[in-house]
Write a protein that holds these residues in place. Structure first.
Motif, short mmCIF file in Angstrom:
data_model
loop_
_atom_site.label_atom_id
_atom_site.label_comp_id
_atom_site.label_asym_id
_atom_site.label_seq_id
_atom_site.Cartn_x
_atom_site.Cartn_y
_atom_site.Cartn_z
N THR A 361 1.00 11.48 -22.19
CA THR A 361 -0.09 11.31 -23.15
C THR A 361 -1.46 11.51 -22.53
O THR A 361 -2.44 11.72 -23.26
N ASP A 362 -1.58 11.43 -21.21
CA ASP A 362 -2.86 11.69 -20.57
C ASP A 362 -3.23 13.17 -20.62
O ASP A 362 -4.39 13.52 -20.44
N ARG A 369 -4.19 19.14 -35.26
CA ARG A 369 -4.83 20.38 -35.71
C ARG A 369 -4.00 21.60 -35.35
O ARG A 369 -3.85 22.52 -36.15
N LEU A 370 -3.42 21.59 -34.14
CA LEU A 370 -2.65 22.74 -33.69
C LEU A 370 -1.30 22.85 -34.41
O LEU A 370 -0.80 23.95 -34.65
N ALA A 371 -0.67 21.70 -34.71
CA ALA A 371 0.66 21.70 -35.33
C ALA A 371 0.74 20.56 -36.34
O ALA A 371 1.33 19.51 -36.05
N ILE A 379 4.82 10.98 -37.37
CA ILE A 379 4.26 9.75 -37.94
C ILE A 379 5.25 9.06 -38.87
O ILE A 379 5.29 7.81 -38.93
N VAL A 380 6.09 9.80 -39.58
CA VAL A 380 7.01 9.16 -40.53
C VAL A 380 8.06 8.31 -39.81
O VAL A 380 8.19 7.11 -40.09
N PRO A 381 8.82 8.85 -38.84
CA PRO A 381 9.77 7.96 -38.14
C PRO A 381 9.08 6.93 -37.25
O PRO A 381 9.64 5.86 -37.01
N ALA A 382 7.85 7.22 -36.79
CA ALA A 382 7.12 6.23 -35.98
C ALA A 382 6.81 4.99 -36.81
O ALA A 382 6.99 3.85 -36.35
N LEU A 383 6.31 5.20 -38.03
CA LEU A 383 6.05 4.06 -38.91
C LEU A 383 7.34 3.35 -39.30
O LEU A 383 7.38 2.12 -39.43
N ASN A 384 8.40 4.12 -39.46
CA ASN A 384 9.70 3.55 -39.80
C ASN A 384 10.20 2.65 -38.67
O ASN A 384 10.65 1.53 -38.91
N LEU A 385 10.10 3.12 -37.45
CA LEU A 385 10.54 2.32 -36.30
C LEU A 385 9.69 1.07 -36.16
O LEU A 385 10.20 0.00 -35.78
N ARG A 436 -3.55 9.27 -29.28
CA ARG A 436 -3.84 10.06 -28.08
C ARG A 436 -3.33 11.49 -28.19
O ARG A 436 -3.99 12.43 -27.73
N VAL A 437 -2.17 11.67 -28.75
CA VAL A 437 -1.55 12.99 -28.75
C VAL A 437 -2.01 13.84 -29.93
O VAL A 437 -2.23 15.05 -29.78
N PHE A 438 -2.23 13.23 -31.08
CA PHE A 438 -2.49 14.00 -32.29
C PHE A 438 -3.94 13.95 -32.76
O PHE A 438 -4.47 14.96 -33.23
N LEU A 439 -4.60 12.81 -32.66
CA LEU A 439 -5.92 12.67 -33.28
C LEU A 439 -7.07 13.09 -32.37
O LEU A 439 -8.02 13.70 -32.84
N ARG A 440 -7.01 12.73 -31.10
CA ARG A 440 -8.15 13.08 -30.23
C ARG A 440 -8.12 14.56 -29.89
O ARG A 440 -7.09 15.23 -30.00
N THR A 441 -9.24 15.09 -29.47
CA THR A 441 -9.33 16.50 -29.11
C THR A 441 -8.79 16.72 -27.71
O THR A 441 -8.76 15.80 -26.89
N PRO A 442 -8.35 17.94 -27.39
CA PRO A 442 -7.85 18.20 -26.04
C PRO A 442 -8.89 17.91 -24.97
O PRO A 442 -8.54 17.48 -23.86
#
Length: 591
Positions: A361-362, A369-371, A379-385, A436-442
């Motif tokens: 994640t670092d 944005r990319l995918a 996000i769906v299975p993450a919220l489910n877990l 960290r992986v999806f929302l912040r910019t590279p």
């Protein structure tokens, strides 16, 4: 002439074995090999669905192989629990196999020889199915060994130093647990003269309490290692993340649940009562809390998911410790939920690694944005877990909590509090990866990977197996693959199935309740194997306590204590007056 569909259950073992043999024969025809493997696994799934439909509200059914009657022959048992486990395991196995096919096509099978992967994968599936259907301890042991041997090959496939090192740890720990299991089987046979589980459910009760406890704990330790309960879970976070994405996914989804399944059978059939319920209660609490604390300390997604896997095994052990019908119904539902969701998340982790170049994640950022589809798949299975309502994770946990509250002891309240804390910490761990992986910019990543700076051409997301994008700095060594459809679609389907556990929660809880009712009535299991006449009578030859079994001529002791807390005798349990009893129903008074 009607066909008893339950008699088709052995095909869940035979079909994967036949598919493995054919796929090995087709070693030089890659496309046919893939088609055979996927086709045979799909056929097995169809048959298992038919078995589940017939078993939905039926009594347990025994299948005697080779015409040999129990306890001398091999018996396969079909009830709601085994049928549900077969169907769920085949769903995830088929999804993972298609995912692995997509990865192999995209990589030119660089991860390993295709002639080995497909047969080995099908053998693993056959071993898992055999374990779920096994009606005796030795056949259960054989099922364990079949899928463990296959898992050794799959884990080390690729031959990297890291995989070999992790594989050695995995092999050593697995062998230790198998040796303990085998020793326990030998001791049980010496004490009772049988390894048939229906027979043992009667005869183990005649052993001295100390002997029962010794055998009980040996089985629990062996199964606890395989299920990765604390403190026997140390091996898992270092072993699973090193394998390739599809291998890690099927390991995380299935292998530990076979250990949980074996514990359920042990507690409901072999050693009924609540002698060790308090021990299991504390073990479940420590497994939940220690596992999720380990997850919070990780920066690698696959290692974090491995620790959450350990943590959520604790919820299942808690339900087993409570031991009521409501608790077992929640456990059956939660096991099915966790197999689907955990496998989905590991497949998504493989897609993240493919698109972002890493699971650290670092080094990741901006993947929403990319995918964007990949972001939704996470996000769906993450919220489910994490147990967010109305997902199946929330429903399963509520069922477990309600069963604990119904028991109303201070231990259950403590464990419920720990479970709520573990659920909140799970949500924190999953959302930290999301942020960290999806929302912040590279550019905000601590050590940004250059591949994340590659623009995604509109209309080309997931467009082809071999298409790649070059990083913005032009470095040819830094490349990122577009996501192949054969990897995205099975992941998407598995995520949708996870949502379906919520949409169809009512029928699924119904079959879980039926499974719990059968688990709470071992007499039905015994009758399915031996018929109304019960187990073979007389003292156990070669046992440790010959002549002091306290059993009737029919083999069922008067006043047997079953797991539902009710005391039932042979006459009241089997003969209600509607059918004549056998001529010889006289019982001997126990000395």
């Amino acid at each position: 002439m009607s066909i008893d569909v339950a008699q088709l259950a052995p095909l869940a073992i035979i079909i994967p074995f036949v598919g493995a043999a054919l796929s090995l024969v087709l070693v030089h025809r890659n496309r046919m090999q893939r088609t055979v493997a996927i086709g045979f696994l799909a056929l097995s799934l169809v048959i298992e669905i038919l078995v589940l439909i017939q078993s939905w509200d039926a009594e347990p059914t025994a299948v005697n192989l080779g015409g040999w009657d129990a306890p001398f022959g091999i018996v396969l048992m079909v009830d709601q629990l085994s049928a549900v486990m077969l169907v769920v395991s085949s769903i995830v196995s088929l999804a993972v196999l298609i995912y692995a096919t997509g990865q192999g096509v995209a990589d030119g099978d660089a991860e390993g020889p295709i002639s080995i992967f497909y047969p080995t994968f099908l053998i693993l599936v056959a071993g898992v199915s055999n374990a779920f259907l096994a009606g005796d301890l030795f056949n259960l042991y054989v099922g364990f060994e079949i899928f463990l041997v296959a898992s050794y090959v799959l884990m080390t496939m690729g031959g990297t130093t890291q995989r070999i090192r992790a594989g050695v740890t995995y092999v050593v720990v697995s062998i230790i647990s198998s040796v303990l299991f085998l020793i326990a089987i030998g001791m049980i046979y010496a004490a009772t003269g049988t390894v048939n589980m229906a027979d043992l459910s009667v005869k183990l009760a005649d052993l001295p309490v100390g002997t029962q406890m010794q055998l009980h704990l040996m089985l629990l330790i062996a199964f606890g290692i395989k299920a990765a309960v604390f403190p026997l879970s140390f091996w898992l976070p270092d072993s699973y993340p090193t394998a390739s994405a599809p291998v890690t996914a099927v390991f995380a989804g299935l292998l530990t649940k076979v250990g949980v399944y074996a514990i359920i059978r042990t507690e409901t059939l072999l050693f009924t009562g609540d002698r060790i319920s308090t021990l299991l209660m504390w073990v479940s609490l420590l497994t939940m809390v220690v596992g999720i604390l380990g997850a919070l300390a990780q920066i690698d997604i696959k290692r974090m998911l491995s620790f959450t896997l350990v943590s959520h095994i604790g919820y299942m052990i808690f339900g087993i410790a409570v031991g009521t019908d409501a608790a077992y119904a929640a456990v059956v539902y939660y096991v099915a939920h966790h197999i689907i969701i955990q496998t989905s998340l590991f497949l998504v982790a493989g897609l993240i690694e493919r698109r972002g170049g890493s699971t650290n994640t670092d080094r990741l950022g901006g993947l929403a944005r990319l995918a964007p589809v990949l972001a939704m798949l996470y996000i769906v299975p993450a919220l489910n877990l994490g147990g967010i309502p109305p997902f199946s994770g929330f429903l399963g946990k509520i069922g477990l909590f309600q069963a604990g509250v119904d028991v109303a002891t201070w231990q259950t309240y403590v464990v419920i509090a720990g479970a709520v804390l573990a659920s909140l910490l799970t949500l924190i761990a999953m959302m930290r990866v999301w942020n960290r992986v999806f929302l912040r910019t590279p550019d905000d990543a601590d050590f940004p990977d250059p591949v994340l700076l590659a623009p995604t051409r509109e209309g080309h997301w997931g467009a082809g197996a071999h298409q790649t994008l070059t990083a913005r700095n032009g470095d040819p060594a830094q490349r990122v693959s577009l996501l192949p459809r054969l990897m995205v679609w099975p992941t998407t389907i598995l995520v949708v199935v996870g949502v379906g556990l919520t949409v169809f929660a009512g029928p699924l809880f119904k079959v879980s309740e039926n499974a719990a009712a059968n688990l709470g009535n071992p007499g039905a299991y015994v009758e399915a194997v031996f018929g109304p006449e019960g187990t073979p009578g007389g003292p156990v030859e070669g046992g440790l306590d010959d002549g002091a079994t306290g059993s009737s001529d029919s083999g069922l002791p008067q006043g047997t204590q079953y797991g539902n807390g009710e005391t039932e005798g042979l006459q009241e349990d089997i003969y209600d007056g509607s059918t004549p009893a056998p001529e010889d129903t006289a019982t001997e008074e126990a000395p």
